[in-house]
Motif scaffolding. Sequence first.
Motif, PDB file in Angstrom:
ATOM      1  N   LEU A   1       0.844  -1.210   0.000  1.00 55.91           N
ATOM      2  CA  LEU A   1       0.000   0.000   0.000  1.00 55.91           C
ATOM      3  C   LEU A   1       0.870   1.248   0.000  1.00 55.91           C
ATOM      4  CD1 LEU A   1      -2.915  -1.030   2.376  1.00 55.91           C
ATOM      5  CD2 LEU A   1      -3.064  -0.462  -0.059  1.00 55.91           C
ATOM      6  N   GLY A   2       1.986   1.164   0.770  1.00 57.42           N
ATOM      7  CA  GLY A   2       2.931   2.296   0.815  1.00 57.42           C
ATOM      8  C   GLY A   2       3.500   2.592  -0.578  1.00 57.42           C
ATOM      9  N   ASP A   3       3.806   1.522  -1.339  1.00 56.35           N
ATOM     10  CA  ASP A   3       4.329   1.712  -2.705  1.00 56.35           C
ATOM     11  C   ASP A   3       3.300   2.444  -3.567  1.00 56.35           C
ATOM     12  OD1 ASP A   3       6.701   0.317  -2.229  1.00 56.35           O
ATOM     13  OD2 ASP A   3       5.796  -1.609  -2.782  1.00 56.35           O
ATOM     14  N   LEU A   4       2.008   2.084  -3.354  1.00 51.73           N
ATOM     15  CA  LEU A   4       0.953   2.701  -4.165  1.00 51.73           C
ATOM     16  C   LEU A   4       0.868   4.197  -3.912  1.00 51.73           C
ATOM     17  CD1 LEU A   4      -1.975   0.136  -4.100  1.00 51.73           C
ATOM     18  CD2 LEU A   4      -0.622   0.904  -6.057  1.00 51.73           C
ATOM     19  N   VAL A   5       0.992   4.562  -2.642  1.00 53.42           N
ATOM     20  CA  VAL A   5       0.951   5.992  -2.288  1.00 53.42           C
ATOM     21  C   VAL A   5       2.141   6.703  -2.944  1.00 53.42           C
ATOM     22  CG1 VAL A   5       1.114   7.637  -0.360  1.00 53.42           C
ATOM     23  CG2 VAL A   5      -0.243   5.538  -0.111  1.00 53.42           C
ATOM     24  N   LYS A   6       3.316   6.068  -2.849  1.00 48.77           N
ATOM     25  CA  LYS A   6       4.520   6.688  -3.435  1.00 48.77           C
ATOM     26  C   LYS A   6       4.418   6.772  -4.961  1.00 48.77           C
ATOM     27  CE  LYS A   6       7.276   5.363   0.449  1.00 48.77           C
ATOM     28  NZ  LYS A   6       7.718   4.154   1.103  1.00 48.77           N
ATOM     29  N   LEU A   7       3.825   5.743  -5.543  1.00 50.48           N
ATOM     30  CA  LEU A   7       3.648   5.764  -7.006  1.00 50.48           C
ATOM     31  C   LEU A   7       2.719   6.896  -7.421  1.00 50.48           C
ATOM     32  CD1 LEU A   7       3.117   2.255  -8.657  1.00 50.48           C
ATOM     33  CD2 LEU A   7       4.772   4.003  -9.254  1.00 50.48           C
ATOM     34  N   ALA A   8       1.646   7.080  -6.631  1.00 54.05           N
ATOM     35  CA  ALA A   8       0.687   8.154  -6.944  1.00 54.05           C
ATOM     36  C   ALA A   8       1.373   9.517  -6.824  1.00 54.05           C
ATOM     37  CB  ALA A   8      -0.520   8.064  -6.015  1.00 54.05           C
ATOM     38  N   GLN A   9       2.228   9.657  -5.803  1.00 56.16           N
ATOM     39  CA  GLN A   9       2.955  10.932  -5.632  1.00 56.16           C
ATOM     40  C   GLN A   9       3.898  11.157  -6.822  1.00 56.16           C
ATOM     41  OE1 GLN A   9       4.660  10.089  -1.812  1.00 56.16           O
ATOM     42  NE2 GLN A   9       3.064  11.210  -0.689  1.00 56.16           N
ATOM     43  N   LEU A  10       4.574  10.083  -7.224  1.00 53.49           N
ATOM     44  CA  LEU A  10       5.509  10.187  -8.346  1.00 53.49           C
ATOM     45  C   LEU A  10       4.753  10.534  -9.629  1.00 53.49           C
ATOM     46  CD1 LEU A  10       8.442   9.804  -9.292  1.00 53.49           C
ATOM     47  CD2 LEU A  10       7.988   7.373  -9.557  1.00 53.49           C
ATOM     48  N   TRP A  11       3.586   9.924  -9.777  1.00 53.00           N
ATOM     49  CA  TRP A  11       2.748  10.177 -10.944  1.00 53.00           C
ATOM     50  C   TRP A  11       2.401  11.675 -11.041  1.00 53.00           C
ATOM     51  CZ3 TRP A  11       0.639   8.955 -15.410  1.00 53.00           C
ATOM     52  CH2 TRP A  11      -0.572   9.522 -15.795  1.00 53.00           C
ATOM     53  N   MET A  12       2.015  12.252  -9.889  1.00 56.63           N
ATOM     54  CA  MET A  12       1.646  13.680  -9.902  1.00 56.63           C
ATOM     55  C   MET A  12       2.862  14.535 -10.253  1.00 56.63           C
ATOM     56  SD  MET A  12      -1.256  14.189  -7.054  1.00 56.63           S
ATOM     57  CE  MET A  12      -0.650  13.261  -5.698  1.00 56.63           C
TER      58      MET A  12
END
Length: 409
Positions: free
Chosen positions: A121-132
């Motif tokens: 789940l932590g990776d998903l949050v980081k991926l979303a941040q990277l995406w933005m």
Amino acid sequence: MFKYKFIMKPIVIIGAGIAGLQAANMLHEGGIPFVLLEKQAHVGGRVQSEHFQGFTLDHGFQVLQTSYSEVQQSLRLADLDLSYFDSGAYLWKDKSWLSFFSPWQQTFSLFRALGDGIISLGDLVKLAQLWMKIQLDAKPLSNNPLTTQEYIDSLRFSPTFQDGFLKPFFYGIFLDESLTQPASLFVFYLKQFLEGKAALPKGGMGAISNQLLQSLPASSVRLNTEVESIEEGKVVLKNGETLECAKVILAANPTAASHLLDIPVDKGAILQSKTCYFSADEFPNEGKLLHLIPKAEESNILHFACLSKVNPSYAPAGKELISVTTLKTELSEEEIRKEMARFLGQEKLNWKFLKAYSIPESLPKQGFWNLIKQKALEKGIVLSGDYTQYPSLQAAFASGRLAAESAIS
Ligand SMILES: Cc1cc2nc3c(=O)[nH]c(=O)nc-3n(C[C@H](O)[C@H](O)[C@H](O)COP(=O)(O)OP(=O)(O)OC[C@H]3O[C@@H](n4cnc5c(N)ncnc54)[C@H](O)[C@@H]3O)c2cc1C
């Protein structure tokens, strides 16, 4: 389309890779006389395919990224009859292959990836941040001083996601396991892979080069014609012939271009690779995905893929075509077979070897090409090629277009 002076002598373009072909197309569209010289018997440079025993073999595994703006503007994509990889990869975990699909393209598969422990789940949050972040800035060449390795480490993804997927995926893109290419390139490529699709044309990657060639008058293209030297207002061919020209666009590969301008090439400036092709009656996984091998496996193999699952035109009916890519050009077929057997859980690999392509000059590294740029500028020669920007088809196309514009300005 171009504003240009009246030109009597042709512009000579040295090298018919993507950059040279693109420059030639731009000049042709503008009605500017040119001659395109290529030392090989075929155009395409690093983008060629061979048809062998009914299989289509690209000279090294590579893909056409459909989100590249220059690709969209320069090619008739519909005529290439593209087939697409799925966005994601097979990851090697606990001695088996697990499929992982990009959450941007297959949202529901995320639950399986979470369950499989590929991503947290932590990776998903980081991926979303990277995406933005990459929506705001994804320029391939920026002032970010970090290497890709340093940047990925700073993102602090879970070890499984980082070492099982992200890093191995980028080892394959950069053809470099130390990931020393600039972080800005990582961000740029990541955006392309998240937003676009990786494709294979019917007839192989070489169909791209052939399409560019088709638009050119045959009388302006000379194959088997190697340039030996460039002098004031003329080029001298290996056969002794001299061609007078209005301008030279030097679109040779980086070591050949450096040689013509008498510039030494640093050994670390070039990345090599080798792709081996095998045929089989069947392949264990159905997904249109690359199989990534993590570094912890201490394997010489970077990745493999069943290309005929992606584009059935790559193999004759009833057969599969598998590509296996390594950075070790000296690796033998036997060594590759042994390693592949391990990753397929077989005692002995029963695939048939087709051909291998060793490409000592696969990709240029960033940061090594200032001297040649300076020398070309002093001599009034227009440089073109991926190394003048960054390694990719996007850059090769862009550099060809810019070289044509510069040559007639
Ligand atoms: C294995 C591999 C995988 C890749 N994967 C991808 C990928 O997935 N996606 C992507 O976008 N890009 C990929 N690339 C990079 C892409 O293929 C290159 O960036 C691009 O093809 C470079 O084109 P170019 O015209 O700059 O150079 P080149 O293709 O190297 O063309 C230079 C040409 O100049 C000719 N030449 C050299 N010297 C002379 C001379 N003296 N006289 C006449 N002709 C000469 C050469 O024969 C050659 O045809 C990959 C490359 C390789 C090798």
